[in-house]
Design an enzyme around this catalytic site. Structure first.
Site, PDB file in Angstrom:
ATOM      1  N   ARG A 119       0.853  -1.185   0.000  1.00 57.30           N
ATOM      2  CA  ARG A 119       0.000   0.000   0.000  1.00 57.30           C
ATOM      3  C   ARG A 119       0.893   1.239   0.000  1.00 57.30           C
ATOM      4  NH1 ARG A 119      -3.032   3.099   4.675  1.00 57.30           N
ATOM      5  NH2 ARG A 119      -3.762   4.739   3.318  1.00 57.30           N
ATOM      6  N   HIS A 164      -2.880  11.106   0.378  1.00 57.15           N
ATOM      7  CA  HIS A 164      -2.489  10.786   1.752  1.00 57.15           C
ATOM      8  C   HIS A 164      -1.809  12.030   2.348  1.00 57.15           C
ATOM      9  CE1 HIS A 164      -1.140   7.344   4.594  1.00 57.15           C
ATOM     10  NE2 HIS A 164      -0.785   8.462   5.186  1.00 57.15           N
ATOM     11  N   GLU A 210      -7.705   8.733   5.720  1.00 57.23           N
ATOM     12  CA  GLU A 210      -8.052   9.366   7.000  1.00 57.23           C
ATOM     13  C   GLU A 210      -8.596  10.789   6.913  1.00 57.23           C
ATOM     14  OE1 GLU A 210      -4.619   8.972   9.560  1.00 57.23           O
ATOM     15  OE2 GLU A 210      -5.136   6.907  10.032  1.00 57.23           O
ATOM     16  N   ASN A 350      -7.671   2.102   9.478  1.00 57.80           N
ATOM     17  CA  ASN A 350      -6.349   2.260  10.089  1.00 57.80           C
ATOM     18  C   ASN A 350      -6.572   2.131  11.585  1.00 57.80           C
ATOM     19  OD1 ASN A 350      -5.309   2.782   7.589  1.00 57.80           O
ATOM     20  ND2 ASN A 350      -4.874   4.927   7.942  1.00 57.80           N
ATOM     21  N   TYR A 352      -5.007   1.429  15.424  1.00 60.89           N
ATOM     22  CA  TYR A 352      -3.833   1.330  16.295  1.00 60.89           C
ATOM     23  C   TYR A 352      -4.211   1.216  17.763  1.00 60.89           C
ATOM     24  CZ  TYR A 352      -1.030   3.120  12.348  1.00 60.89           C
ATOM     25  OH  TYR A 352      -0.414   3.286  11.134  1.00 60.89           O
ATOM     26  N   GLU A 431      -3.899  -0.146   7.914  1.00 64.33           N
ATOM     27  CA  GLU A 431      -2.714   0.183   8.722  1.00 64.33           C
ATOM     28  C   GLU A 431      -2.874  -0.388  10.121  1.00 64.33           C
ATOM     29  OE1 GLU A 431      -1.500   4.306   9.129  1.00 64.33           O
ATOM     30  OE2 GLU A 431      -1.973   4.680   7.022  1.00 64.33           O
ATOM     31  N   GLU A 487       7.478  10.790  10.370  1.00 67.89           N
ATOM     32  CA  GLU A 487       6.198  10.626  11.075  1.00 67.89           C
ATOM     33  C   GLU A 487       5.591  12.019  11.343  1.00 67.89           C
ATOM     34  OE1 GLU A 487       4.137   8.281  11.464  1.00 67.89           O
ATOM     35  OE2 GLU A 487       2.869   9.077  13.063  1.00 67.89           O
TER      36      GLU A 487
HETATM   37  C1  NOJ Z   1      -1.858   6.949  10.089  1.00 60.59           C
HETATM   38  C2  NOJ Z   1      -1.340   7.666   8.882  1.00 60.59           C
HETATM   39  O1  NOJ Z   1      -2.042   7.265   7.732  1.00 60.59           O
HETATM   40  C3  NOJ Z   1       0.153   7.522   8.666  1.00 60.59           C
HETATM   41  O2  NOJ Z   1       0.530   8.509   7.753  1.00 60.59           O
HETATM   42  C4  NOJ Z   1       0.882   7.633   9.986  1.00 60.59           C
HETATM   43  O3  NOJ Z   1       2.266   7.643   9.810  1.00 60.59           O
HETATM   44  C5  NOJ Z   1       0.460   6.472  10.861  1.00 60.59           C
HETATM   45  N1  NOJ Z   1      -0.957   6.550  11.113  1.00 60.59           N
HETATM   46  C6  NOJ Z   1       1.176   6.407  12.209  1.00 60.59           C
HETATM   47  O4  NOJ Z   1       0.868   7.519  12.971  1.00 60.59           O
END
Ligand code: NOJ
Length: 556
Positions: A119, A164, A210, A350, A352, A431, A487
């Site tokens: 991706r 993105h 996102e 995505n 986390y 993600e 990041e």
């Molecule tokens: C979501 C985002 O799409 C990505 O760009 C980012 O680096 C990661 N989360 C981690 O924070």
């Protein structure tokens, strides 16, 4: 410079040796009974359905670098990153991982991992450097053609994100970017160029990554460009945190649906691809057993996740949002509702983290400590305050991002939630990833022997496998990220990669997690599918793979 570069290479060489010796990665146990069980479970690829795509993910701005090359224009993020104080340590993405020049090596390491899919996103600034005010840049098309062709040569399925986060600064200067309805036409032009030039080989498309996070971070908190906000969310020079995120989301959703309409009407039948939207999908659990907090958790999910997914599935914003917002929540006309409804083939998650949610309708949510994020008592937040702590105890092990904690059960809960709310529409986990806390020892561990990242993926994958066993239609899982990268406002301090990147030599160094993922993926069993184009690696001369587009042997 030369001496430090040689020294740095030597250190990385030693680490490389060390990591190859440490090929065996044990399970680790974290506190908490339920989580223990998840960690101990030895997840296997064979627990996932046939044809399930396992991959890795990156985005153009975070890895490419080469910001001034081959006709690329300046992006909103270039300008923002070069403004003092915006990025940790004064970092920027001018070079990033220099993927622009290292893409073959990066495809090589993906191949060595054995992933099914990659991706990645295209840079708007490379493809249409001036948006609709200029032409398509052939060098931009060529670059992504080379990536796509070389992925296919390795049997890796391209999974392409059209937008993105980064966009040409000119579109910001001319009309304010996503704040203006004018951007919809510009985005559709970008999408059209992608379908036209790449669609003969790309079968998986994501329109926008996102939109909920962009609306929040750029227009509510003022942390991402164009850094707009108003108190109590932050002190920006301009903006309105209660209203602008809603407008921005509205334009992003309409732009998404218009691009999907174009794809379906003009490309999908002959190209045979599938197209969807990716949303930041946190999970929320009630802070207390109180019914009000339970409602807050459910309301919070509608405001965070349903805000994007309800319109693309049902054609309108969640009823929960209509109930608590006034006229500031934009409305879709009936034609637009029709355009929006069912405008996605799949839902991209995505995921986390899981956070606690607290009700702010019946109790005060004024912030007293700096770690508290203000605004829980406003409609834009759904009158919900979210936190990673209950009575001072973290919901899961902390990570490099202060809002991200390790809560594996949240993967199953999030997938279940989406399954129920959207009648089990196909999903991809686009993600999922782990970043180590910023401490010195943690950073050394991360580079040498990142057992915490391995444990994170094992436990989240186990939770995902449970959700799939319970009937969820999940079709793929992508690790964020292939390599450590830029990041955003955290610069290079926060690392999510399976591979470290030597910032001097740009060498890619496998971490233990890379080896674990390779081993996990090589548990081939009966699930294995032959790559679409099986050309043996040895047929490529010294890493230079021929570009097979139009049958020409253009050198990459
Ligand atoms: C979501 C985002 O799409 C990505 O760009 C980012 O680096 C990661 N989360 C981690 O924070």
């Amino acid at each position: 410079m030369k001496v430090s570069s040689a020294l740095s290479s030597l250190v990385f060489l030693l680490l490389l040796l060390l990591t190859s010796v440490l090929d065996f990665v044990p399970n680790i146990i974290v506190e908490g009974g339920e989580e223990n069980a998840e960690q101990a479970e030895d997840v296997k690829r064979s627990q996932f359905p046939d044809g399930f795509l396992f991959g890795v993910a990156t985005s153009s701005y975070q890895v490419e670098g080469a910001v001034h090359e081959d006709g690329r224009s300046l992006s909103n993020w270039d300008v923002f990153a070069h403004t003092k104080g915006n990025i940790e340590n004064g970092d920027n993405a001018d070079i990033a991982d220099d993927h622009y020049h290292h893409y073959l090596e990066d495809i090589e390491i993906m191949h060595s991992l054995g992933v099914d899919s990659y991706r990645f996103s295209v840079s708007w600034e490379r493809i249409l450097p001036r948006g609709k005010f200029g032409d398509v840049n052939p060098a931009g098309i060529l670059f992504y053609n080379k990536i796509i062709d070389n992925l296919l040569l390795r049997g890796i399925e391209p999974f392409l994100t059209i937008h993105h986060h980064d966009l040409p600064q000119e579109l910001m200067d001319r009309y304010g970017g996503w704040l203006s309805p004018l951007i919809q036409e510009d985005f559709v032009r970008l999408a059209e160029a992608c379908f036209k030039h790449f669609g003969d080989r790309v079968r998986y498309w994501i329109t926008i990554n996102e939109p909920n996070l962009v609306s929040e971070f750029a227009y509510e908190r003022g942390k991402y460009p164009p850094a707009r906000c108003s108190p109590p969310f932050g002190n920006c020079s301009a903006g309105n945190s209660d209203v602008e995120p809603l407008i921005v989301m509205h334009h992003m959703l309409l732009a998404h649906a218009k691009a999907v309409k174009l794809y379906r009407e003009q490309f999908q039948a002959k190209q045979g691809g599938t197209i969807g939207l990716v949303v930041s999908t946190h999970m929320y659990e009630p802070l207390t057993d109180d019914e009000l907090d339970r409602e807050a958790a459910s309301r919070g999910l509608a405001f965070y996740v349903g805000w994007s997914f309800d319109p693309v599935v049902f054609g309108d914003y969640p009823p929960e949002m209509r109930r608590y917002h006034g006229s500031e929540l934009p409305t879709f006309t009936s034609d637009e509702r029709q355009l929006m409804r069912d405008s996605t083939d799949f839902l991209g998650l995505n995921h986390y983290v899981t956070l606690y949610a607290k009700d702010c309708i019946h109790s005060s949510c004024t912030c007293f400590v700096p770690s508290c994020f203000p605004g829980g008592d406003r409609a834009i937040r759904g009158f919900v305050s979210t936190t990673g702590f209950r009575d001072g105890v973290a919901i899961g092990e902390p990570t490099g991002n202060p809002r991200f904690f390790v809560v594996p059960r949240g993967m199953e809960e999030a997938v279940d939630y989406i399954k129920e709310r959207y009648h089990n529409k196909p999903m991809f986990i686009t993600e999922n990833g782990y970043s180590s806390p910023k401490g010195q020892q943690e950073q050394v561990d991360d580079l040498q022997h990142d057992i915490k990242r391995v444990a994170y993926h094992k436990s989240y994958l186990s939770a995902l496998a449970r959700a799939i066993r319970n009937g969820a239609d999940v079709r793929g899982y992508f690790i964020w990220s292939l390599i450590d990268n830029f990041e955003w406002t955290d610069g290079y301090d926060i690392k999510f990669g399976l591979y470290a990147v030597d910032r001097v030599t740009m060498d890619r160094i496998p971490k233990s997690s890379a080896k674990w993922y390779r081993d996990f993926l090589h548990n081939i069993s009966f699930n294995h599918q032959e790559p679409r184009i099986a050309i043996p690696f040895s047929s490529a001369a010294d890493g230079f793979l021929p570009n097979i587009k139009n049958g020409t042997a253009e050198m990459a």
